[in-house]
Each structure stands twice: as structure tokens, then as C-alpha cells.
Design a protein around this motif. Structure first.
Motif, PDB file in Angstrom:
ATOM      1  N   ASP A   1       0.812  -1.209   0.000  1.00 48.32           N
ATOM      2  CA  ASP A   1       0.000   0.000   0.000  1.00 48.32           C
ATOM      3  C   ASP A   1       0.849   1.264   0.000  1.00 48.32           C
ATOM      4  N   ILE A   2       0.350   2.241  -0.726  1.00 49.85           N
ATOM      5  CA  ILE A   2       0.815   3.614  -0.593  1.00 49.85           C
ATOM      6  C   ILE A   2      -0.464   4.410  -0.356  1.00 49.85           C
ATOM      7  N   TYR A   3      -0.473   5.276   0.657  1.00 49.75           N
ATOM      8  CA  TYR A   3      -1.733   5.892   1.058  1.00 49.75           C
ATOM      9  C   TYR A   3      -1.525   7.295   1.615  1.00 49.75           C
ATOM     10  N   GLY A   4      -2.620   8.025   1.643  1.00 48.72           N
ATOM     11  CA  GLY A   4      -2.651   9.339   2.256  1.00 48.72           C
ATOM     12  C   GLY A   4      -3.852   9.439   3.175  1.00 48.72           C
ATOM     13  N   GLN A   5      -3.679  10.158   4.266  1.00 46.72           N
ATOM     14  CA  GLN A   5      -4.772  10.426   5.199  1.00 46.72           C
ATOM     15  C   GLN A   5      -4.932  11.938   5.279  1.00 46.72           C
ATOM     16  N   TYR A   6      -6.168  12.411   5.087  1.00 48.06           N
ATOM     17  CA  TYR A   6      -6.451  13.830   5.174  1.00 48.06           C
ATOM     18  C   TYR A   6      -7.343  14.067   6.388  1.00 48.06           C
ATOM     19  N   ALA A   7      -6.870  14.870   7.343  1.00 43.78           N
ATOM     20  CA  ALA A   7      -7.623  15.152   8.568  1.00 43.78           C
ATOM     21  C   ALA A   7      -8.739  16.135   8.264  1.00 43.78           C
TER      22      ALA A   7
ATOM     23  N   GLY B   1      -5.802   5.489  -1.138  1.00 44.33           N
ATOM     24  CA  GLY B   1      -4.565   4.762  -1.329  1.00 44.33           C
ATOM     25  C   GLY B   1      -4.611   3.871  -2.541  1.00 44.33           C
ATOM     26  N   SER B   2      -3.509   3.187  -2.767  1.00 50.83           N
ATOM     27  CA  SER B   2      -3.387   2.230  -3.849  1.00 50.83           C
ATOM     28  C   SER B   2      -2.779   0.950  -3.292  1.00 50.83           C
ATOM     29  N   ARG B   3      -3.457  -0.145  -3.476  1.00 51.86           N
ATOM     30  CA  ARG B   3      -2.962  -1.449  -3.036  1.00 51.86           C
ATOM     31  C   ARG B   3      -2.258  -2.104  -4.208  1.00 51.86           C
TER      32      ARG B   3
ATOM     33  N   ASP C   1      -0.529  -4.689 -10.557  1.00 53.43           N
ATOM     34  CA  ASP C   1      -1.943  -4.464 -10.875  1.00 53.43           C
ATOM     35  C   ASP C   1      -2.610  -3.793  -9.686  1.00 53.43           C
ATOM     36  N   SER C   2      -2.699  -2.474  -9.698  1.00 58.30           N
ATOM     37  CA  SER C   2      -3.128  -1.732  -8.511  1.00 58.30           C
ATOM     38  C   SER C   2      -4.637  -1.603  -8.412  1.00 58.30           C
ATOM     39  N   SER C   3      -5.088  -1.393  -7.188  1.00 62.07           N
ATOM     40  CA  SER C   3      -6.490  -1.162  -6.875  1.00 62.07           C
ATOM     41  C   SER C   3      -6.559   0.094  -6.003  1.00 62.07           C
TER      42      SER C   3
ATOM     43  N   GLY D   1     -12.121   0.580   1.260  1.00 60.46           N
ATOM     44  CA  GLY D   1     -12.647  -0.358   0.291  1.00 60.46           C
ATOM     45  C   GLY D   1     -12.412   0.099  -1.132  1.00 60.46           C
ATOM     46  N   SER D   2     -12.492  -0.874  -2.033  1.00 60.86           N
ATOM     47  CA  SER D   2     -12.371  -0.615  -3.460  1.00 60.86           C
ATOM     48  C   SER D   2     -13.333  -1.554  -4.169  1.00 60.86           C
ATOM     49  N   SER D   3     -13.235  -1.633  -5.472  1.00 59.89           N
ATOM     50  CA  SER D   3     -14.068  -2.577  -6.204  1.00 59.89           C
ATOM     51  C   SER D   3     -13.597  -4.010  -5.986  1.00 59.89           C
TER      52      SER D   3
END
Length: 154
Positions: A59-65, A75-77, A82-84, A107-109
């Protein structure tokens, strides 16, 4: 500092861990957290009052307060193949002195994941993390598990 970065990079390179394992940490502006939870290392850094960026194996992700207690997550898993893209939210609050609780849902698809946990401050800039994670992929078996980990903030 170089030893910490090299250790984190080595764990990522050798493929330790799966899934979104990072707890919801409270960081000060400019503070970095390196931690271990669910057999996975993660690193995240709070860039300013509202934005925290993180990285772990898949995962690479961001959190916005949005408020002091509510965060939007994007984020992207499996960002390296093949990212989601996933979205979600988290809520955290103080449960007792030196104990912060949190709940997150992403969640994602391709999947849905819920996490409930607590960070217990055991020393200055050191937390013990306890959580329960429920992971529901669209294809494959569900994975539910308890986790115990630690976070070092600097």
C-alpha cells in the motif's frame, strides 16, 4: 536514522507482510512513524496539519484530517503491479490517559477492510498497537485476525 531507513527498505524488498496493517497514529507536524503490525512494517510521515502519507509493502496511502478525530483515506494497493485504488475513513479518540482508540474502513471494487484498535503509549514516542482486522476480498477467502505491534515516532 540511516539504519532505520535501511531496515525498513530491506523489509519492503524481501516482501514481509500483506494488506493494510498500519494503525491510525496521531502524529505531530513533521513527525514520522515507523511500525510493525500484522507481520508488516510501515512508515508514515505527517507533512502538515491535515496530510499524512504512508507506505507499506502493498500500500501507498494518504490520510487527510477533516477534523481532529476524522480522516479521509485514499490509497493504492499493490501499487507496483496491478493496482487497486481504495478510499475510506477513520475515526480516532482518546479512550483513557495514554490510550487512543480508532476504527477505520477502506474499500475498493476488489475488497473491503475494517480495522478496530488501540494505541497504548508505553514510553515517549513508543506505542504498542492492538487491533482486530476484517478483510473481505471479492475473490478468495476472508481473513479476520487480531494483531499486536509497535510504533516508534521521531
Amino acid at each position: 536514522m540511516k539504519k532505520i531507513i535501511l531496515t525498513v527498505a530491506a523489509f519492503f524488498a524481501f516482501g514481509i507482510g500483506t494488506g493494510f496493517a498500519a494503525p491510525i497514529n496521531n502524529l505531530a507536524n513533521g513527525q514520522t512513524a515507523v511500525g510493525y503490525l500484522h507481520d508488516s512494517l510501515y512508515i508514515e510521515h505527517k507533512l502538515n496539519n491535515n496530510l499524512t502519507l504512508g507506505l507499506e509493502k502493498h500500500d501507498i496511502y494518504g490520510q487527510y484530517a477533516i477534523t481532529n478525530n476524522i480522516r479521509a483515506i485514499i490509497g493504492s494497493r499493490d501499487y507496483h503491479s496491478d493496482s487497486s485504488i481504495y478510499v475510506g475513513a477513520a475515526y480516532n479518540t482518546s479512550l483513557a490517559p495514554n490510550i487512543d482508540g480508532y476504527v477505520s474502513l477502506v474499500g475498493s471494487s476488489d475488497f473491503a477492510e475494517a480495522q478496530v484498535g488501540a494505541n497504548v503509549n508505553v514510553a515517549p514516542n513508543v506505542d504498542i498497537n492492538v487491533d482486530y482486522t476484517a478483510f473481505r476480498p471479492d475473490h478468495g477467502s476472508d481473513r479476520n485476525r487480531f494483531g499486536l505491534g509497535a510504533t516508534f515516532k521521531f
